[in-house]
Design an enzyme around this catalytic site. Structure first.
Site, short mmCIF file in Angstrom:
data_model
loop_
_atom_site.label_atom_id
_atom_site.label_comp_id
_atom_site.label_asym_id
_atom_site.label_seq_id
_atom_site.Cartn_x
_atom_site.Cartn_y
_atom_site.Cartn_z
N GLU A 263 0.82 -1.21 0.00
CA GLU A 263 0.00 0.00 0.00
C GLU A 263 0.85 1.26 0.00
O GLU A 263 0.59 2.21 -0.75
CB GLU A 263 -0.93 -0.02 1.21
CG GLU A 263 -1.70 1.28 1.44
CD GLU A 263 -2.67 1.62 0.33
OE1 GLU A 263 -3.12 2.77 0.28
OE2 GLU A 263 -2.98 0.74 -0.50
N HIS B 34 2.68 1.87 -3.26
CA HIS B 34 1.70 2.40 -4.23
C HIS B 34 1.49 3.90 -4.02
O HIS B 34 1.43 4.67 -5.00
CB HIS B 34 0.38 1.65 -4.04
CG HIS B 34 -0.72 2.15 -4.94
ND1 HIS B 34 -0.62 2.16 -6.30
CD2 HIS B 34 -1.94 2.66 -4.65
CE1 HIS B 34 -1.73 2.65 -6.83
NE2 HIS B 34 -2.55 2.98 -5.84
N HIS C 119 -11.71 5.38 -7.93
CA HIS C 119 -10.24 5.47 -7.90
C HIS C 119 -9.64 4.77 -9.11
O HIS C 119 -8.68 5.27 -9.73
CB HIS C 119 -9.74 4.85 -6.61
CG HIS C 119 -8.33 5.24 -6.27
ND1 HIS C 119 -7.84 6.51 -6.41
CD2 HIS C 119 -7.30 4.50 -5.77
CE1 HIS C 119 -6.58 6.55 -6.02
NE2 HIS C 119 -6.23 5.34 -5.65
N HIS D 199 -21.43 -7.75 -15.64
CA HIS D 199 -20.06 -7.64 -16.16
C HIS D 199 -19.88 -8.57 -17.36
O HIS D 199 -19.26 -8.20 -18.37
CB HIS D 199 -19.08 -7.98 -15.05
CG HIS D 199 -17.64 -7.77 -15.42
ND1 HIS D 199 -17.18 -6.62 -16.01
CD2 HIS D 199 -16.56 -8.58 -15.28
CE1 HIS D 199 -15.87 -6.71 -16.22
NE2 HIS D 199 -15.48 -7.90 -15.80
N HIS E 190 -5.56 -9.28 -15.99
CA HIS E 190 -6.85 -8.85 -16.53
C HIS E 190 -6.98 -7.33 -16.44
O HIS E 190 -7.48 -6.67 -17.37
CB HIS E 190 -7.97 -9.52 -15.74
CG HIS E 190 -9.31 -9.45 -16.40
ND1 HIS E 190 -9.52 -9.75 -17.73
CD2 HIS E 190 -10.53 -9.10 -15.91
CE1 HIS E 190 -10.80 -9.59 -18.03
NE2 HIS E 190 -11.43 -9.19 -16.96
#
Length: 395
Positions: free
Chosen positions: A81, A84, A192, A312, A370
């Site tokens: 985290e 990032h 986000h 989806h 993906h």
């Protein structure tokens, strides 16, 4: 006829823009890795991690900080985290440099960009000291300055695009903060993700425009319209993918909440053994739920998650068919076979990765790929939008 002369950009503007594109891609893909490895709340405070600019090296180093009361320290997750966050901060610096370079010839351009940045920077210590209202006001004022500048400036020297990109980066930082403070609220997590891809698209468009290298085609005008439609469809599908991930619905059709002692479904193309299982679309697509709820692991029941997964999948069919049709149209145009083949192969790879996510019960590497596949598709479409031009008129 007189040609429109573009003002000279800064010497290294295009190089910085391409570096920012590369860094944005890293931030987006690494952010997917953080989210999919359940490390999004591993640093429960912001912008520090248990009070540190980096992260604690051992649980006892975090025990004295108030954040340890929110969530116990996990050594193997916290670094993800915080790395990032540092990557995102480095990207913010690059975008600031681009905005300064683009605005340097505008009247008070540099002053506006610097002033907005100082307002946003002042909001961070205000937030850390508990002055939430003041911090929000400072960040909002900085955003307003950048957006007003983007509205007033033309884009002939990319000043509008650079100011808008900096405004998006600031809002992305706010979304990153809210992702933590609102405990992975799905609408924030999805926003986000979309903000990161919007940043990538703006920077990529600027990089190509600053580099030049147009693709001249007589059919460029209608082709750009079809590309824009493709970007819109892909954006909707990415949003659905983000909603699926944020609500932990990736395995709703198999390996998720609908399992029994005798049945364990990893089902595709069916869903929990049925072509159209019971699904609660109304509950699955409630965008705003209660504040203070910890959304890690998801809070929806099986029928709601199935609705999200089915939406989806259905949208994936629409997007795949459209993009393959667009690739076929491109293939028939002179000089476009390379781009057409790339687009077609990426569509096939992306669909395959989506199926493997279900069949292999969402392995981390496949899930991250993906997300990277969506980024690659966006790269191709935005590149075409930026480069496709009609032939120049001959006087």
């Amino acid at each position: 006829m007189n040609a429109i002369v573009r003002p000279a950009l800064a010497r290294h503007f295009h190089r910085i823009a391409w570096l920012a594109v590369l860094l944005t891609a890293c931030v987006v893909v690494f952010g997917a890795f953080v989210r999919l490895s359940d490390a999004g709340l591993s640093c429960p405070d912001w912008p520090t991690c248990y009070g540190r600019a980096t992260w604690p090296s051992a649980p006892q180093d975090a025990a004295a900080h108030a954040a340890s009361e929110i969530r116990p320290f996990e050594t193997h997750k916290a670094w993800r985290e915080q790395v990032h966050r540092h990557l995102a901060a480095s990207l913010g610096v690059l975008v600031l440099v681009l905005a300064l370079l683009a605005a340097r010839r505008r009247r008070f351009g540099v002053a506006q960009v610097v002033g907005a940045s100082l307002l946003v920077a002042a909001a961070i210590p205000a937030y850390m000291q508990g002055h939430i209202g003041l911090a929000f006001a400072l960040a909002g004022a900085g955003e307003a300055v950048l957006l007003l500048a983007a509205l007033r400036w033309s884009n002939i020297d990319l000043a509008r695009a650079a100011a808008l990109t900096l405004a998006v980066i600031v809002f992305q930082a706010l979304l990153g903060k809210w992702t933590v403070t609102l405990l992975l609220k799905p609408i924030i997590v999805m926003g986000h993700l979309l903000g990161g891809l919007a940043t990538f698209s703006l920077l990529l468009w600027m990089a190509w425009r600053a580099t030049g290298l147009p693709i001249r085609l007589a059919d460029a005008r209608w082709l750009r319209r079809w590309v824009v439609a493709g970007i819109v469809l892909l954006g909707v599908q990415i949003a659905l993918g983000g909603w699926t991930s944020a609500n932990y619905a990736a395995l709703a059709c198999g390996g998720g909440g609908w399992t029994t002692a005798t049945h364990h479904y990893l089902d595709f193309p069916k869903c929990v053994g049925q072509w159209w299982p019971p699904a609660d679309f109304h509950e699955g697509f409630v965008l705003w739920r209660g504040v203070g709820v910890d959304y890690e692991g998801g809070v929806l029941d099986g029928a709601s998650r199935i609705a999200i997964q089915m939406a989806h999948r259905m949208m994936a069919v629409v997007v795949a068919v459209y993009l393959l049709w667009l690739a076929l149209r491109l293939y028939r145009l002179p000089g476009m076979r390379g781009w057409a083949t790339t687009l077609g192969l990426l569509v096939v790879a992306q669909v395959s990765l989506g199926i493997l996510n279900v069949k292999l019960a969402l392995p981390l590497s496949v899930a991250v790929l993906h997300n990277a596949g969506a980024l690659a598709l966006l790269f191709v479409l935005v590149t075409l939008l930026a480069r496709l031009k009609e032939p120049e008129s001959v006087a």
